[in-house]
Design a protein around this motif. Sequence first.
Motif, short mmCIF file in Angstrom:
data_model
loop_
_atom_site.label_atom_id
_atom_site.label_comp_id
_atom_site.label_asym_id
_atom_site.label_seq_id
_atom_site.Cartn_x
_atom_site.Cartn_y
_atom_site.Cartn_z
N GLY A 20 0.95 -1.42 -0.15
CA GLY A 20 0.07 0.05 -0.06
C GLY A 20 0.92 1.18 0.14
O GLY A 20 0.30 2.45 0.06
N GLU A 22 2.18 2.45 2.40
CA GLU A 22 1.70 2.91 3.72
C GLU A 22 2.89 3.33 4.68
O GLU A 22 3.68 2.34 5.14
CB GLU A 22 0.76 2.18 4.10
N GLY A 45 -5.17 -0.14 10.15
CA GLY A 45 -4.53 0.97 9.28
C GLY A 45 -3.55 1.88 10.05
O GLY A 45 -3.84 1.96 11.39
N PRO A 48 -3.05 4.80 5.04
CA PRO A 48 -3.33 3.86 4.02
C PRO A 48 -3.85 5.13 2.82
O PRO A 48 -4.18 6.26 3.27
CB PRO A 48 -4.71 3.31 4.28
N HIS A 74 -12.70 2.23 -0.38
CA HIS A 74 -11.23 3.05 -0.52
C HIS A 74 -10.49 2.65 -1.45
O HIS A 74 -9.28 2.64 -1.71
CB HIS A 74 -10.61 2.97 0.94
N ARG A 78 -4.55 0.33 -1.18
CA ARG A 78 -4.05 0.14 0.09
C ARG A 78 -3.66 -1.44 0.36
O ARG A 78 -3.04 -1.91 1.38
CB ARG A 78 -5.24 0.71 1.20
N ARG A 79 -4.18 -2.21 -0.52
CA ARG A 79 -3.94 -3.65 -0.31
C ARG A 79 -3.09 -4.28 -1.25
O ARG A 79 -2.91 -5.34 -1.54
CB ARG A 79 -5.34 -4.51 -0.48
#
Length: 289
Positions: A20, A22, A45, A48, A74, A78-79
Amino acid sequence: MPISIRIGNEDLTVDVSSLGAEMQALSSSDGRSWLWTGDAAFWTGRSPILFPIVGKAPDDKVAIGGTVYPMAQHGFARRSEFVLAASTETMCRFELVASDATRSVYPFDFQLAVVHAVEGRVLTVTAEVTNRGRKAMPFGLGFHSAFAWPLPDASGRDHVVTLDNKGEPGLVRLEGGLINPAPLPSPFDAGRLVLDHAMFEQDAMIFPDGAGESLSYGAEGGPVMQFHFENLPNLALWTKPSAPFLCIEPWHGTAAEAGGSSELSERPSTTILAPGAVASFAFTVKIPE
């Protein structure tokens, strides 16, 4: 397996995952942690990246040119596993490009690059979307960073979000995860909002417009974080009741409206990117000394 990159300088250290793209940690040199730790008891999270939609779609499906595709809340970025494209001591750039898997739910040739960079006590996070295809590409893009609440060394103090423009933007709420467009009175008073967990019992507070390009989040008589947003006209604030974090979420795009169209291009604040064009979105945060 995801990899983690650490960047930093004498003031700040930032950890970023390839999953992600992130951010996983944001710490100052004195050891104070400013980002939420991702405790699964509340929310896993941390920060993200939301793409190609922000928020939910009706029945978790979007229509693109009349064809219906599955789309989780979303979006899928993010995955997704990003590739590290460049890094220095103070910067890292992760990229996600269209694949057979993404085209099965989002039929566009895109590149999403996410750059984290530190300079002094300022972190800049930039998302750059490129349309590599031959047709106009609709999308939403948002940041969803969760910061400590209370902030370091500020337990027991009131925490306040202050809009630099001193605005009182209208509030909308979610209805089954979708935007109820009926405007509600602003919780801001001359740009100032004293936070209370009870404000989030009805989920996120969403401000479709009027929050401006900069704000601060801080504790009364304590540390204050300063934010600036670029090309991000929508703002949301979110936490789970009693959870020790506050998400400050600048967006370009929101959830679909309840009872509204399922067409991605017709979602509020959607960007329609021409073939070959690039759109950039960014936020900066200055960490207090």
